[in-house]
Motif scaffolding. Structure first.
Motif, PDB file in Angstrom:
ATOM      1  N   ASN A  56       0.464  10.603   6.427  1.00 44.48           N
ATOM      2  CA  ASN A  56       1.585  11.238   7.129  1.00 44.48           C
ATOM      3  C   ASN A  56       2.277  12.255   6.230  1.00 44.48           C
ATOM      4  N   ILE A  57       2.522  11.876   4.982  1.00 46.90           N
ATOM      5  CA  ILE A  57       3.203  12.767   4.043  1.00 46.90           C
ATOM      6  C   ILE A  57       2.351  13.997   3.766  1.00 46.90           C
ATOM      7  N   LEU A  58       1.048  13.794   3.560  1.00 44.57           N
ATOM      8  CA  LEU A  58       0.147  14.917   3.313  1.00 44.57           C
ATOM      9  C   LEU A  58       0.120  15.860   4.509  1.00 44.57           C
ATOM     10  N   ALA A  59       0.056  15.307   5.718  1.00 42.32           N
ATOM     11  CA  ALA A  59       0.012  16.135   6.926  1.00 42.32           C
ATOM     12  C   ALA A  59       1.274  16.971   7.076  1.00 42.32           C
ATOM     13  N   LEU A  60       2.419  16.363   6.830  1.00 46.75           N
ATOM     14  CA  LEU A  60       3.680  17.087   6.946  1.00 46.75           C
ATOM     15  C   LEU A  60       3.805  18.155   5.865  1.00 46.75           C
ATOM     16  N   PHE A  61       3.336  17.840   4.644  1.00 43.67           N
ATOM     17  CA  PHE A  61       3.391  18.819   3.561  1.00 43.67           C
ATOM     18  C   PHE A  61       2.495  20.023   3.861  1.00 43.67           C
ATOM     19  N   LEU A  62       1.269  19.780   4.342  1.00 42.33           N
ATOM     20  CA  LEU A  62       0.351  20.866   4.656  1.00 42.33           C
ATOM     21  C   LEU A  62       0.863  21.716   5.812  1.00 42.33           C
ATOM     22  N   GLN A  63       1.563  21.074   6.762  1.00 39.85           N
ATOM     23  CA  GLN A  63       2.146  21.866   7.850  1.00 39.85           C
ATOM     24  C   GLN A  63       3.265  22.752   7.329  1.00 39.85           C
ATOM     25  N   LYS A  64       4.106  22.189   6.460  1.00 40.77           N
ATOM     26  CA  LYS A  64       5.234  22.954   5.919  1.00 40.77           C
ATOM     27  C   LYS A  64       4.755  24.103   5.044  1.00 40.77           C
TER      28      LYS A  64
ATOM     29  N   LEU B  39      13.638   8.359   1.369  1.00 48.46           N
ATOM     30  CA  LEU B  39      14.441   7.203   1.770  1.00 48.46           C
ATOM     31  C   LEU B  39      14.213   6.866   3.241  1.00 48.46           C
ATOM     32  N   SER B  40      14.106   7.898   4.083  1.00 47.28           N
ATOM     33  CA  SER B  40      13.839   7.667   5.502  1.00 47.28           C
ATOM     34  C   SER B  40      12.474   7.026   5.693  1.00 47.28           C
ATOM     35  N   THR B  41      11.502   7.480   4.893  1.00 42.99           N
ATOM     36  CA  THR B  41      10.161   6.912   4.960  1.00 42.99           C
ATOM     37  C   THR B  41      10.163   5.460   4.496  1.00 42.99           C
ATOM     38  N   MET B  42      10.859   5.184   3.407  1.00 42.30           N
ATOM     39  CA  MET B  42      10.932   3.814   2.885  1.00 42.30           C
ATOM     40  C   MET B  42      11.570   2.879   3.920  1.00 42.30           C
ATOM     41  N   ILE B  43      12.645   3.339   4.539  1.00 39.09           N
ATOM     42  CA  ILE B  43      13.308   2.529   5.566  1.00 39.09           C
ATOM     43  C   ILE B  43      12.365   2.287   6.742  1.00 39.09           C
TER      44      ILE B  43
ATOM     45  N   ILE C 250       0.825  -1.214   0.000  1.00 39.39           N
ATOM     46  CA  ILE C 250       0.000   0.000   0.000  1.00 39.39           C
ATOM     47  C   ILE C 250       0.855   1.258   0.000  1.00 39.39           C
ATOM     48  N   ASN C 251       2.017   1.197   0.615  1.00 38.11           N
ATOM     49  CA  ASN C 251       2.854   2.392   0.734  1.00 38.11           C
ATOM     50  C   ASN C 251       3.683   2.702  -0.510  1.00 38.11           C
ATOM     51  N   ILE C 252       3.783   1.767  -1.445  1.00 36.85           N
ATOM     52  CA  ILE C 252       4.633   1.988  -2.622  1.00 36.85           C
ATOM     53  C   ILE C 252       4.301   3.280  -3.376  1.00 36.85           C
ATOM     54  N   PRO C 253       3.020   3.572  -3.694  1.00 38.99           N
ATOM     55  CA  PRO C 253       2.725   4.806  -4.448  1.00 38.99           C
ATOM     56  C   PRO C 253       3.132   6.081  -3.714  1.00 38.99           C
ATOM     57  N   PHE C 254       3.120   6.032  -2.384  1.00 44.66           N
ATOM     58  CA  PHE C 254       3.400   7.243  -1.617  1.00 44.66           C
ATOM     59  C   PHE C 254       4.880   7.608  -1.590  1.00 44.66           C
ATOM     60  N   TYR C 255       5.740   6.656  -1.964  1.00 45.17           N
ATOM     61  CA  TYR C 255       7.167   6.998  -2.049  1.00 45.17           C
ATOM     62  C   TYR C 255       7.390   8.083  -3.108  1.00 45.17           C
ATOM     63  N   PHE C 256       6.648   7.999  -4.194  1.00 43.66           N
ATOM     64  CA  PHE C 256       6.807   8.986  -5.262  1.00 43.66           C
ATOM     65  C   PHE C 256       6.322  10.361  -4.799  1.00 43.66           C
ATOM     66  N   ILE C 257       5.234  10.384  -4.039  1.00 43.11           N
ATOM     67  CA  ILE C 257       4.733  11.646  -3.495  1.00 43.11           C
ATOM     68  C   ILE C 257       5.753  12.245  -2.542  1.00 43.11           C
ATOM     69  N   ALA C 258       6.378  11.383  -1.754  1.00 39.91           N
ATOM     70  CA  ALA C 258       7.371  11.859  -0.786  1.00 39.91           C
ATOM     71  C   ALA C 258       8.542  12.532  -1.490  1.00 39.91           C
TER      72      ALA C 258
ATOM     73  N   ARG D  69      12.482  13.535  10.662  1.00 41.90           N
ATOM     74  CA  ARG D  69      12.375  13.700   9.216  1.00 41.90           C
ATOM     75  C   ARG D  69      12.099  12.379   8.504  1.00 41.90           C
ATOM     76  N   ALA D  70      11.106  11.653   9.022  1.00 37.67           N
ATOM     77  CA  ALA D  70      10.673  10.394   8.419  1.00 37.67           C
ATOM     78  C   ALA D  70       9.171  10.261   8.644  1.00 37.67           C
ATOM     79  N   SER D  71       8.556   9.252   8.034  1.00 40.57           N
ATOM     80  CA  SER D  71       7.127   9.015   8.220  1.00 40.57           C
ATOM     81  C   SER D  71       6.826   7.575   7.829  1.00 40.57           C
ATOM     82  N   LEU D  72       5.546   7.231   7.862  1.00 44.81           N
ATOM     83  CA  LEU D  72       5.115   5.918   7.374  1.00 44.81           C
ATOM     84  C   LEU D  72       4.308   6.059   6.094  1.00 44.81           C
ATOM     85  N   GLY D  73       4.512   7.161   5.382  1.00 45.05           N
ATOM     86  CA  GLY D  73       3.862   7.360   4.097  1.00 45.05           C
ATOM     87  C   GLY D  73       2.406   7.766   4.230  1.00 45.05           C
TER      88      GLY D  73
END
Length: 202
Positions: free
Chosen positions: A126-134, A71-75, A53-61, A119-123
């Protein structure tokens, strides 16, 4: 504690929290919660489904936060996948639904906050939340709560009404913990965005 160890510790806390929630028949939000729900519905191993499920979100990250964050998220996703897979070798057990909701949610909340600060997440959300905060200075806890509650509504179908209500409570607990550390999280996301794209941060 240095960054790699902090990320590993965050993944361990999240994995323990997810295992507790699973044995309480309670779901939570984000890609982890969505995976738990789908694993109940389709009887697919959590670890395998979570990774896919997380594979598509790596590209968004990569697009939104840069290669280092991706890379931190993928790890982090790989670590949680491996750690939660260990549940299949544990002896069968049940956790009181109320205790499990609180304990599992607190573990997930602290673990996710640890990842965000480092500076990592679980995709996923999480990525959307961090982007909207930034970009818009939105509270990541609030963003997580809104989107995660939508995901958890699916949990009513898969786990029942009581578990569904407690799943919403789980989302609230996790989101509240994340929201308490929004300033530290913002500092981490700004650093991730400002890190040169090909550079590994330590």
């Amino acid at each position: 504690m240095n960054r790699p160890l902090s990320i590993a510790a965050g993944c361990l806390l999240i994995s323990l929290g997810l295992i507790v929630l699973k044995h309480s028949q309670v779901v939570t939000g984000g890609t982890a919660g969505l995976t738990l729900t789908l694993s109940y519905i389709f009887d697919i191993p959590f670890a395998l489904l979570f990774f896919v499920i997380n594979i598509p979100f790596y590209f968004i990250a990569v697009i939104q936060m840069g290669w280092n964050f991706m890379l931190s998220t993928m790890i982090s996703v790989i670590l949680v996948t491996i750690m939660t897979a260990a549940d299949r070798w544990l002896p069968g057990f049940e956790v009181n639904i109320f205790i499990g909701t609180i304990l599992g949610s607190v573990l997930c909340g602290v673990g996710l906050t640890t990842l965000f600060v480092n500076r990592a997440s679980l995709g996923g959300v999480n990525i959307l939340a961090l982007f909207l905060q930034k970009r818009y200075k939105m509270n990541p806890g609030t963003v997580n709560f809104v989107f995660d509650t939508s995901i958890v509504m699916l949990g009513f179908y898969s786990v029942g009404v009581l578990q569904g209500v407690l799943s919403i409570a789980s989302v609230f607990i996790v989101s509240t913990i994340i929201g308490l550390y929004k300033k530290k999280i913002l500092a981490g996301t700004q650093l991730a965005a400002n890190t040169p794209r090909g550079t590994a941060a330590g």
